[in-house]
Design a protein around this motif. Structure first.
Motif, mmCIF file in Angstrom:
data_model
loop_
_atom_site.group_PDB
_atom_site.id
_atom_site.type_symbol
_atom_site.label_atom_id
_atom_site.label_comp_id
_atom_site.label_asym_id
_atom_site.label_seq_id
_atom_site.Cartn_x
_atom_site.Cartn_y
_atom_site.Cartn_z
ATOM 1 N N ALA A 237 -5.316 11.259 7.917
ATOM 2 C CA ALA A 237 -3.941 11.506 8.362
ATOM 3 C C ALA A 237 -2.987 11.700 7.189
ATOM 4 N N GLY A 238 -3.523 11.701 5.973
ATOM 5 C CA GLY A 238 -2.693 11.930 4.800
ATOM 6 C C GLY A 238 -2.133 10.683 4.162
ATOM 7 N N GLY A 239 -2.560 9.503 4.620
ATOM 8 C CA GLY A 239 -2.121 8.262 4.011
ATOM 9 C C GLY A 239 -3.037 7.825 2.894
ATOM 10 N N LEU A 240 -2.656 6.745 2.242
ATOM 11 C CA LEU A 240 -3.461 6.157 1.180
ATOM 12 C C LEU A 240 -3.886 4.762 1.593
ATOM 13 N N ILE A 241 -5.100 4.387 1.211
ATOM 14 C CA ILE A 241 -5.597 3.035 1.470
ATOM 15 C C ILE A 241 -6.323 2.557 0.227
ATOM 16 N N SER A 242 -6.088 1.311 -0.123
ATOM 17 C CA SER A 242 -6.698 0.722 -1.315
ATOM 18 C C SER A 242 -6.776 -0.782 -1.127
ATOM 19 N N ASP A 243 -7.356 -1.465 -2.117
ATOM 20 C CA ASP A 243 -7.178 -2.906 -2.172
ATOM 21 C C ASP A 243 -5.825 -3.190 -2.813
ATOM 22 N N PHE A 244 -5.492 -4.455 -2.973
ATOM 23 C CA PHE A 244 -4.162 -4.812 -3.468
ATOM 24 C C PHE A 244 -3.914 -4.347 -4.899
ATOM 25 N N SER A 245 -4.979 -4.140 -5.658
ATOM 26 C CA SER A 245 -4.803 -3.714 -7.043
ATOM 27 C C SER A 245 -4.897 -2.196 -7.197
ATOM 28 N N GLY A 246 -4.994 -1.477 -6.075
ATOM 29 C CA GLY A 246 -4.947 -0.031 -6.126
ATOM 30 C C GLY A 246 -6.285 0.660 -6.251
ATOM 31 N N THR A 247 -7.408 -0.079 -6.203
ATOM 32 C CA THR A 247 -8.722 0.528 -6.309
ATOM 33 C C THR A 247 -9.341 0.681 -4.916
ATOM 34 N N ASP A 248 -10.550 1.237 -4.879
ATOM 35 C CA ASP A 248 -11.197 1.485 -3.592
ATOM 36 C C ASP A 248 -12.237 0.428 -3.233
ATOM 37 N N ALA A 249 -12.066 -0.802 -3.736
ATOM 38 C CA ALA A 249 -13.028 -1.876 -3.472
ATOM 39 C C ALA A 249 -12.711 -2.659 -2.202
ATOM 40 N N PHE A 250 -11.817 -2.164 -1.386
ATOM 41 C CA PHE A 250 -11.316 -2.945 -0.247
ATOM 42 C C PHE A 250 -12.360 -3.224 0.820
#
Length: 275
Positions: free
Chosen positions: A225-238
């Motif tokens: 949908a064009g959003g961003l998702i990350s863990d709290f530190s901005g990486t993709d380890a969520f």
């Protein structure tokens, strides 16, 4: 091929939603897995029905599900196609008759979602996405919020009920973020919160202490949908770490500037992740 997998996921989610609606308001057997972490015969019935459907249609695929099929190592195996299932996200809501619960199902390969479906357990709302094909709500294309100002942002969160030792530092973060945004909601279903970010109903969502099945489908909805998702530190380890920040691009960067130092200063290795 992905459209065929999407068909399976939508079938499975519809099957689960029908079971939820049929059980709503009836006597329920509840088993306590841990404090504030319950399972009902409805969770188990949905999981059993969906697992049987997937195994019949895709016998070569693996399954990671909340109640019985939870070998998390499968999420990291190269090239393995893995279904990740939360049969009833928002079990406590369901038990109390609070209508915020959903079926969440995703197909992952190499840890990346290919297909994701979140279906509301009570209302006729279906959110789905296919990698590189967009995200859709009841057949209408979804777009994440374009909000650029935190002061105008309606956000969602939840408290770390599985890891209550995190409450003191989390409340400090909540106070900091609440001061910045317009308002905050607490719905009680991570899958629906992520779906609502994808649909632009809420501008941002953050939470700690989640499990992969809480996140997997909603992750793809937000991204497509064009959003961003990350863990709290901005990486993709969520997915395995369990802390999630999802928002439109402009807000995500602003919120991450607040959540990243908080994570660094307050979290310990044993507090991270779903296990």
């Amino acid at each position: 091929m992905l459209q065929g997998y999407l068909h399976t996921a939508r079938q499975a989610a519809a099957l689960g939603a029908d079971i939820i609606k049929g059980a709503m308001g009836k006597p329920i057997d509840v088993t306590l897995k841990a404090r504030a972490d319950q399972v009902t015969q409805v969770d188990l019935a949905i999981e059993e029905a969906i697992v049987e459907l997937i195994q019949r249609q895709h016998p070569e695929h693996a399954i990671v599900a909340e109640e019985k099929h939870s070998s998390l190592n499968l999420l990291c195996e190269s090239d393995c196609l893995v279904w990740v299932l939360d049969p009833l996200d928002g079990t406590s809501n369901f038990i109390h008759g609070w209508p915020m619960c959903a079926v969440s199902i995703a197909l992952l390969q190499n840890g990346r979602p290919l297909v994701g479906v979140v279906r509301h357990g009570i209302w006729p709302e279906e959110f789905w996405a296919v990698r590189q094909c967009g995200a859709w709500f009841n057949g209408v294309k979804m777009n994440a919020s374009k909000c650029r100002m935190l002061s105008q942002a309606l956000c969602a969160t939840a408290f770390p009920f599985r890891k209550r030792q995190l409450m003191p530092p989390y409340l400090n973060l909540f106070a900091q973020l609440f001061e910045q945004v317009e308002d905050v909601r607490r719905g009680g279903s991570a899958a629906l919160d992520l779906a609502y970010v994808a649909a632009g109903r809420i501008d941002a969502y953050w939470e700690v202490g989640l499990k992969p099945w809480d996140i997997a489908a909603g992750q793809l909805l937000v991204q497509e949908a064009g959003g961003l998702i990350s863990d709290f530190s901005g990486t993709d380890a969520f997915l395995l770490r369990g802390d999630v920040l999802a928002a439109g691009p402009a807000l995500h960067h602003q919120l991450c500037a607040l959540t990243s130092p908080w994570w660094r200063d307050n979290m310990k290795a044993e507090d991270a992740g779903p296990c």
